[in-house]
Design a protein around this motif. Structure first.
Motif, short mmCIF file in Angstrom:
data_model
loop_
_atom_site.label_atom_id
_atom_site.label_comp_id
_atom_site.label_asym_id
_atom_site.label_seq_id
_atom_site.Cartn_x
_atom_site.Cartn_y
_atom_site.Cartn_z
N PRO A 1 -28.89 -0.47 27.02
CA PRO A 1 -30.24 -0.29 26.46
C PRO A 1 -31.25 -1.32 26.95
CG PRO A 1 -28.59 -0.11 24.73
CD PRO A 1 -27.87 -0.51 25.98
N GLU A 2 -30.83 -2.59 27.08
CA GLU A 2 -31.79 -3.60 27.52
C GLU A 2 -32.26 -3.33 28.95
OE1 GLU A 2 -28.68 -4.20 26.48
OE2 GLU A 2 -27.63 -5.50 27.87
N THR A 3 -31.38 -2.78 29.79
CA THR A 3 -31.77 -2.43 31.15
C THR A 3 -32.74 -1.25 31.13
OG1 THR A 3 -29.64 -3.20 32.00
CG2 THR A 3 -30.88 -1.71 33.40
N MET A 4 -32.47 -0.27 30.28
CA MET A 4 -33.37 0.88 30.17
C MET A 4 -34.76 0.43 29.73
SD MET A 4 -30.77 3.74 28.67
CE MET A 4 -31.80 5.16 28.95
N SER B 1 -36.09 -2.53 30.20
CA SER B 1 -36.67 -3.26 31.32
C SER B 1 -37.26 -2.30 32.36
CB SER B 1 -35.60 -4.15 31.97
OG SER B 1 -36.10 -4.75 33.14
N ILE B 2 -36.55 -1.22 32.64
CA ILE B 2 -37.04 -0.23 33.60
C ILE B 2 -38.30 0.43 33.07
CG2 ILE B 2 -36.50 1.99 34.70
CD1 ILE B 2 -33.53 1.02 34.72
N GLN B 3 -38.30 0.77 31.79
CA GLN B 3 -39.48 1.39 31.20
C GLN B 3 -40.68 0.45 31.24
OE1 GLN B 3 -37.80 2.63 27.43
NE2 GLN B 3 -37.50 4.72 28.19
N ASP B 4 -40.44 -0.85 30.99
CA ASP B 4 -41.53 -1.83 31.06
C ASP B 4 -42.10 -1.93 32.46
OD1 ASP B 4 -40.05 -4.18 28.68
OD2 ASP B 4 -41.30 -2.41 28.37
N HIS B 5 -41.23 -1.94 33.45
CA HIS B 5 -41.69 -2.04 34.84
C HIS B 5 -42.46 -0.79 35.28
CE1 HIS B 5 -38.77 -5.36 35.16
NE2 HIS B 5 -39.50 -5.75 36.20
N THR B 6 -42.00 0.36 34.86
CA THR B 6 -42.64 1.61 35.31
C THR B 6 -43.88 1.95 34.49
OG1 THR B 6 -41.14 2.92 33.92
CG2 THR B 6 -40.50 2.58 36.22
N ARG B 7 -44.04 1.35 33.32
CA ARG B 7 -45.19 1.63 32.46
C ARG B 7 -46.49 1.28 33.17
NH1 ARG B 7 -43.61 -0.83 27.63
NH2 ARG B 7 -42.47 1.09 27.24
N LYS B 8 -46.46 0.35 34.10
CA LYS B 8 -47.65 -0.10 34.82
C LYS B 8 -48.20 0.95 35.79
CE LYS B 8 -45.73 -4.69 34.54
NZ LYS B 8 -44.89 -5.64 35.22
N ILE C 1 -40.73 9.64 38.12
CA ILE C 1 -39.84 9.54 39.28
C ILE C 1 -39.29 8.12 39.40
CG2 ILE C 1 -39.76 9.61 41.81
CD1 ILE C 1 -41.81 11.95 41.62
N ALA C 2 -40.16 7.14 39.27
CA ALA C 2 -39.73 5.74 39.37
C ALA C 2 -38.73 5.41 38.26
CB ALA C 2 -40.93 4.81 39.29
N LYS C 3 -38.95 5.94 37.07
CA LYS C 3 -38.02 5.71 35.95
C LYS C 3 -36.65 6.30 36.27
CE LYS C 3 -40.32 6.65 32.16
NZ LYS C 3 -40.67 7.14 30.82
N HIS D 1 -31.04 5.63 37.68
CA HIS D 1 -29.95 5.99 38.60
C HIS D 1 -29.41 4.73 39.29
CE1 HIS D 1 -27.55 8.48 41.22
NE2 HIS D 1 -28.03 7.83 42.26
N ALA D 2 -30.30 3.91 39.80
CA ALA D 2 -29.88 2.68 40.49
C ALA D 2 -29.13 1.75 39.53
CB ALA D 2 -31.08 1.97 41.10
N ALA D 3 -29.63 1.62 38.31
CA ALA D 3 -28.98 0.74 37.33
C ALA D 3 -27.61 1.26 36.93
CB ALA D 3 -29.87 0.58 36.10
N SER D 4 -27.45 2.57 36.87
CA SER D 4 -26.15 3.13 36.48
C SER D 4 -25.12 2.95 37.58
CB SER D 4 -26.29 4.60 36.10
OG SER D 4 -26.53 5.39 37.25
#
Length: 159
Positions: free
Chosen positions: A117-120, A122-129, A138-140, A145-148
């Motif tokens: 969950p913490e990685t998810m 983090s990804i959402q925070d990065h892509t929110r911009k 797409i970026a999310k 996929h990359a994190a998994s």
């Protein structure tokens, strides 16, 4: 029974074994010789006395491979190391998917493991911009996929 010659079971088995072993060489080199694009759509079906039957996924690929038959014969013979295949015939049909190698199975498991969950977050925070909603999605997906696939986590590549 004039004209019939009885053979021992051993000699019949030896002939059959020889024929099977001869054909096995074609199966062994098929994927590498023809490449992934063809091997995903066509597989050897039987081999006897220089004739290789290949089952092909659909009519379009069957026609394409008929055009490439001479090249395929030369490539297979070169891969086997001698002239074995003299003719290739194709038929349309279905074939079982290949069994995966153990390392492919492990990779598939890694692909299907959701990131923590913490990685998810983090990804959402990065892509929110990202302003474009389609690009953001797409970026999310790429991030998830990359994190998994990376057991060390989303930020593992950072120093």
């Amino acid at each position: 029974m004039a004209g019939w010659k009885l053979k021992s079971v051993g000699s019949v088995l030896k002939e059959s074994r020889s024929s099977l072993l001869e054909g096995a060489a074609v199966w062994r080199v098929w994927d590498e010789a023809v490449g992934p694009q063809i091997s995903a759509r066509a597989q050897p079906l039987s081999f006897q006395a220089g004739l290789l039957w290949v089952v092909v996924q659909n009519a379009a690929w069957m026609q394409e491979l008929q055009f490439q038959a001479e090249t395929l014969i030369a490539t297979l013979n070169r891969s086997v190391g001698r002239e074995m295949v003299r003719e290739i015939r194709f038929r349309q049909g279905r074939f079982a998917p290949k069994k995966k190698k153990p390392e492919e199975t492990e990779r598939d498991l890694a692909e299907s493991t959701p990131p923590p969950p913490e990685t998810m977050h983090s990804i959402q925070d990065h892509t929110r911009k990202l302003k474009d909603p389609e690009l953001r999605e797409i970026a999310k997906r790429i991030g998830f996929h990359a994190a998994s696939r990376n057991p060390r986590g989303w930020d593992a590549e950072k120093p």
